[in-house]
Design a protein around this motif. Sequence first.
Motif, short mmCIF file in Angstrom:
data_model
loop_
_atom_site.label_atom_id
_atom_site.label_comp_id
_atom_site.label_asym_id
_atom_site.label_seq_id
_atom_site.Cartn_x
_atom_site.Cartn_y
_atom_site.Cartn_z
N SER A 43 0.81 -1.22 0.00
CA SER A 43 0.00 0.00 0.00
C SER A 43 0.84 1.27 0.00
O SER A 43 0.31 2.36 0.20
N ASP A 46 -0.31 4.39 -2.08
CA ASP A 46 -1.70 4.81 -1.90
C ASP A 46 -2.10 4.93 -0.43
O ASP A 46 -3.25 5.21 -0.14
N CYS A 47 -1.17 4.76 0.48
CA CYS A 47 -1.47 4.72 1.91
C CYS A 47 -1.76 6.13 2.45
O CYS A 47 -0.90 7.00 2.46
N GLU A 48 -2.99 6.33 2.90
CA GLU A 48 -3.39 7.63 3.44
C GLU A 48 -2.65 7.94 4.74
O GLU A 48 -2.32 9.09 5.02
#
Length: 71
Positions: A43, A46-48
């Motif tokens: 992730s 795309d990891c918030e």
Amino acid sequence: MSKNIEKDKWEKNLEEVKMELNNCQKSLHNKLSCQPNGVYCESFFDCELRKKYVLAVYESMNKGSGGGFEF
């Protein structure tokens, strides 16, 4: 003589977000980093939470004065 310096809101936020990220790395992904040994967490891009951490680091450096990533 040691001064007891109180942390500002940006440093406190950075500590909180870093703790969240470290907990994610350890408990969810069993990793010490988002990029151990050159192998990214699936992730990573795309990891918030990682994006939140990067922003918290930047804000702790500029103390909310805005601007870009200019070094």
